[in-house]
Scaffold this motif. Structure first.
Motif, PDB file in Angstrom:
ATOM      1  N   ALA A  86       2.129 -10.332  -4.800  1.00  0.00           N
ATOM      2  CA  ALA A  86       0.674  -9.882  -5.393  1.00  0.00           C
ATOM      3  C   ALA A  86       1.263  -8.672  -6.255  1.00  0.00           C
ATOM      4  O   ALA A  86       2.002  -7.709  -5.932  1.00  0.00           O
ATOM      5  CB  ALA A  86      -0.103  -9.702  -4.063  1.00  0.00           C
ATOM      6  N   LEU A  87       0.541  -8.506  -7.171  1.00  0.00           N
ATOM      7  CA  LEU A  87       0.366  -7.537  -8.082  1.00  0.00           C
ATOM      8  C   LEU A  87      -0.904  -6.754  -7.713  1.00  0.00           C
ATOM      9  O   LEU A  87      -2.105  -7.456  -7.627  1.00  0.00           O
ATOM     10  CB  LEU A  87       0.567  -7.878  -9.547  1.00  0.00           C
ATOM     11  CG  LEU A  87       2.042  -8.323 -10.067  1.00  0.00           C
ATOM     12  CD1 LEU A  87       1.681  -8.793 -11.450  1.00  0.00           C
ATOM     13  CD2 LEU A  87       2.776  -7.522  -9.792  1.00  0.00           C
ATOM     14  N   HIS A  88      -1.113  -5.265  -7.794  1.00  0.00           N
ATOM     15  CA  HIS A  88      -2.187  -4.588  -7.723  1.00  0.00           C
ATOM     16  C   HIS A  88      -2.185  -3.293  -8.607  1.00  0.00           C
ATOM     17  O   HIS A  88      -0.881  -2.760  -8.539  1.00  0.00           O
ATOM     18  CB  HIS A  88      -2.720  -4.453  -6.347  1.00  0.00           C
ATOM     19  CG  HIS A  88      -1.194  -4.188  -5.230  1.00  0.00           C
ATOM     20  ND1 HIS A  88      -0.709  -3.167  -4.885  1.00  0.00           N
ATOM     21  CD2 HIS A  88      -0.596  -5.069  -4.776  1.00  0.00           C
ATOM     22  CE1 HIS A  88       0.137  -3.143  -4.165  1.00  0.00           C
ATOM     23  NE2 HIS A  88       0.472  -4.610  -3.944  1.00  0.00           N
ATOM     24  N   GLU A  89      -3.017  -2.788  -8.734  1.00  0.00           N
ATOM     25  CA  GLU A  89      -3.277  -1.677  -9.677  1.00  0.00           C
ATOM     26  C   GLU A  89      -3.614  -0.385  -8.861  1.00  0.00           C
ATOM     27  O   GLU A  89      -4.815  -0.424  -7.986  1.00  0.00           O
ATOM     28  CB  GLU A  89      -4.217  -1.639 -10.869  1.00  0.00           C
ATOM     29  CG  GLU A  89      -4.181  -0.567 -11.684  1.00  0.00           C
ATOM     30  CD  GLU A  89      -5.214  -0.749 -12.850  1.00  0.00           C
ATOM     31  OE1 GLU A  89      -5.756   0.333 -13.369  1.00  0.00           O
ATOM     32  OE2 GLU A  89      -5.264  -1.902 -13.150  1.00  0.00           O
ATOM     33  N   PRO A  90      -2.694   0.452  -8.459  1.00  0.00           N
ATOM     34  CA  PRO A  90      -2.839   1.594  -7.729  1.00  0.00           C
ATOM     35  C   PRO A  90      -3.999   2.552  -8.515  1.00  0.00           C
ATOM     36  O   PRO A  90      -4.183   2.329  -9.859  1.00  0.00           O
ATOM     37  CB  PRO A  90      -1.692   2.482  -7.676  1.00  0.00           C
ATOM     38  CG  PRO A  90      -0.921   1.813  -8.944  1.00  0.00           C
ATOM     39  CD  PRO A  90      -1.090   0.669  -9.169  1.00  0.00           C
ATOM     40  N   MET A  91      -4.619   3.683  -7.572  1.00  0.00           N
ATOM     41  CA  MET A  91      -5.556   4.355  -8.110  1.00  0.00           C
ATOM     42  C   MET A  91      -5.158   5.160  -9.466  1.00  0.00           C
ATOM     43  O   MET A  91      -5.718   5.222 -10.445  1.00  0.00           O
ATOM     44  CB  MET A  91      -5.973   5.426  -7.301  1.00  0.00           C
ATOM     45  CG  MET A  91      -6.392   4.825  -5.881  1.00  0.00           C
ATOM     46  SD  MET A  91      -8.359   4.715  -5.670  1.00  0.00           S
ATOM     47  CE  MET A  91      -8.777   6.285  -5.780  1.00  0.00           C
ATOM     48  N   GLY A  92      -3.831   5.439  -9.788  1.00  0.00           N
ATOM     49  CA  GLY A  92      -3.493   6.280 -10.609  1.00  0.00           C
ATOM     50  C   GLY A  92      -2.986   5.400 -12.043  1.00  0.00           C
ATOM     51  O   GLY A  92      -2.661   5.923 -12.984  1.00  0.00           O
ATOM     52  N   GLY A  93      -3.385   4.103 -11.946  1.00  0.00           N
ATOM     53  CA  GLY A  93      -2.882   3.077 -12.874  1.00  0.00           C
ATOM     54  C   GLY A  93      -1.570   2.644 -12.711  1.00  0.00           C
ATOM     55  O   GLY A  93      -0.826   2.883 -11.896  1.00  0.00           O
ATOM     56  N   GLY A  94      -0.983   1.801 -13.874  1.00  0.00           N
ATOM     57  CA  GLY A  94       0.251   1.081 -13.512  1.00  0.00           C
ATOM     58  C   GLY A  94       0.078  -0.173 -12.825  1.00  0.00           C
ATOM     59  O   GLY A  94      -1.167  -0.799 -12.661  1.00  0.00           O
ATOM     60  N   VAL A  95       1.171  -0.459 -12.172  1.00  0.00           N
ATOM     61  CA  VAL A  95       1.205  -1.690 -11.451  1.00  0.00           C
ATOM     62  C   VAL A  95       2.165  -1.595 -10.187  1.00  0.00           C
ATOM     63  O   VAL A  95       3.124  -0.827 -10.247  1.00  0.00           O
ATOM     64  CB  VAL A  95       1.696  -3.017 -12.097  1.00  0.00           C
ATOM     65  CG1 VAL A  95       3.084  -2.843 -12.549  1.00  0.00           C
ATOM     66  CG2 VAL A  95       1.109  -4.389 -11.355  1.00  0.00           C
ATOM     67  N   GLU A  96       1.624  -2.181  -9.256  1.00  0.00           N
ATOM     68  CA  GLU A  96       2.792  -1.994  -7.751  1.00  0.00           C
ATOM     69  C   GLU A  96       2.510  -3.380  -7.585  1.00  0.00           C
ATOM     70  O   GLU A  96       1.669  -4.431  -7.606  1.00  0.00           O
ATOM     71  CB  GLU A  96       2.091  -1.154  -6.534  1.00  0.00           C
ATOM     72  CG  GLU A  96       2.054   0.115  -6.879  1.00  0.00           C
ATOM     73  CD  GLU A  96       1.520   1.087  -5.835  1.00  0.00           C
ATOM     74  OE1 GLU A  96       0.724   0.459  -4.937  1.00  0.00           O
ATOM     75  OE2 GLU A  96       1.923   2.320  -5.919  1.00  0.00           O
ATOM     76  N   TYR A  97       3.557  -3.607  -6.625  1.00  0.00           N
ATOM     77  CA  TYR A  97       3.722  -5.285  -5.957  1.00  0.00           C
ATOM     78  C   TYR A  97       4.204  -5.445  -4.672  1.00  0.00           C
ATOM     79  O   TYR A  97       4.679  -4.298  -3.977  1.00  0.00           O
ATOM     80  CB  TYR A  97       4.963  -5.962  -6.794  1.00  0.00           C
ATOM     81  CG  TYR A  97       6.160  -5.413  -6.654  1.00  0.00           C
ATOM     82  CD1 TYR A  97       6.989  -6.212  -5.472  1.00  0.00           C
ATOM     83  CD2 TYR A  97       7.002  -4.370  -7.130  1.00  0.00           C
ATOM     84  CE1 TYR A  97       8.399  -5.708  -5.152  1.00  0.00           C
ATOM     85  CE2 TYR A  97       7.916  -3.885  -6.738  1.00  0.00           C
ATOM     86  CZ  TYR A  97       8.845  -4.782  -5.751  1.00  0.00           C
ATOM     87  OH  TYR A  97      10.161  -4.172  -5.343  1.00  0.00           O
ATOM     88  N   THR A  98       3.505  -6.240  -4.019  1.00  0.00           N
ATOM     89  CA  THR A  98       4.168  -6.635  -2.600  1.00  0.00           C
ATOM     90  C   THR A  98       4.757  -8.280  -2.520  1.00  0.00           C
ATOM     91  O   THR A  98       4.129  -9.024  -3.126  1.00  0.00           O
ATOM     92  CB  THR A  98       2.669  -6.704  -1.695  1.00  0.00           C
ATOM     93  OG1 THR A  98       1.869  -5.483  -1.763  1.00  0.00           O
ATOM     94  CG2 THR A  98       3.284  -6.982  -0.362  1.00  0.00           C
ATOM     95  N   GLU A  99       5.813  -8.520  -2.091  1.00  0.00           N
ATOM     96  CA  GLU A  99       6.298  -9.677  -2.001  1.00  0.00           C
ATOM     97  C   GLU A  99       5.646 -10.540  -0.794  1.00  0.00           C
ATOM     98  O   GLU A  99       5.424  -9.658   0.254  1.00  0.00           O
ATOM     99  CB  GLU A  99       7.711  -9.669  -1.833  1.00  0.00           C
ATOM    100  CG  GLU A  99       8.697  -9.264  -3.053  1.00  0.00           C
ATOM    101  CD  GLU A  99       9.858  -9.571  -3.118  1.00  0.00           C
ATOM    102  OE1 GLU A  99      10.450 -10.573  -2.892  1.00  0.00           O
ATOM    103  OE2 GLU A  99      10.702  -8.536  -3.685  1.00  0.00           O
ATOM    104  N   THR A 100       5.267 -11.840  -0.951  1.00  0.00           N
ATOM    105  CA  THR A 100       4.330 -12.303   0.224  1.00  0.00           C
ATOM    106  C   THR A 100       4.815 -13.621   0.627  1.00  0.00           C
ATOM    107  O   THR A 100       4.526 -14.327   1.644  1.00  0.00           O
ATOM    108  CB  THR A 100       2.966 -12.860  -0.402  1.00  0.00           C
ATOM    109  OG1 THR A 100       3.139 -13.705  -1.520  1.00  0.00           O
ATOM    110  CG2 THR A 100       2.276 -11.485  -0.900  1.00  0.00           C
TER     111      THR A 100
END
Length: 174
Positions: A86-100
């Motif tokens: 899953a990709l998600h956008e943190p509050m400060g922008g950019g992208v973070e990910y979590t492998e599921t």
């Protein structure tokens, strides 16, 4: 029907090979041996961070230490896990990910570096998550044709190694 599509894709890739990038490319999985591709046939890089791009590779008997079929088998082993993130956008922008995924993909992660074999700090290359692996191979002893789809996380030069990418971009929970 699937065979017709595979044949059409093979013919298309063979036509494109006249204009191919003869640079050897490599996929550097986290915690695993590098997978070297013989030839980059085509690429459709992701337009921006968090989107996906596709790279089409040909693996052939090319005198490398690891036979092309072994490299091909290691690459297509990602099929069962591709896209399980899953990709998600943190509050400060950019992208973070979590492998599921709940299994163990090759190298222990979908995070890879994709780069030309002769990459240096000013060269092309990306950090990404394996989103898909499409195998169009018909006669693996002669050549293997594989499309790799990656979710673009960062330029390769932005992080020194997989640990740095994980520290900056991996988010343990959604």
């Amino acid at each position: 029907m699937a065979t017709d599509r595979a044949l059409a894709r093979t013919e298309e890739l063979l036509r494109m090979s006249q204009n191919q990038d003869t640079t050897a490319w490599r996929i550097d999985p986290a915690g695993s041996d590098v997978i070297e591709m013989s030839i980059l046939l085509e690429s459709q890089p992701a337009p921006s961070i968090g989107t996906t791009g596709t790279w089409s590779f040909k693996l052939v008997p090319d005198g490398r230490t690891e036979p092309h079929i072994d490299r091909y088998e290691r690459l297509v082993a990602y099929q069962d896990y591709a896209g399980l993130y899953a990709l998600h956008e943190p509050m400060g922008g950019g992208v973070e990910y979590t492998e599921t995924h709940d299994g163990q993909p090759p190298g222990g992660s979908l995070l890879v570096a994709l780069r030309p074999a002769d990459w240096d700090s000013t060269g092309r290359g990306v950090w990404g998550l394996i989103a898909g692996v499409d195998d169009s191979t018909e006669v693996p002893e002669q050549q293997c044709l594989v499309d790799v789809e990656l979710a673009y996380l960062a330029q390769l030069g932005d992080y020194s190694d997989t640990a740095a990418v994980r520290e900056a971009l991996e988010n343990g929970g959604i």
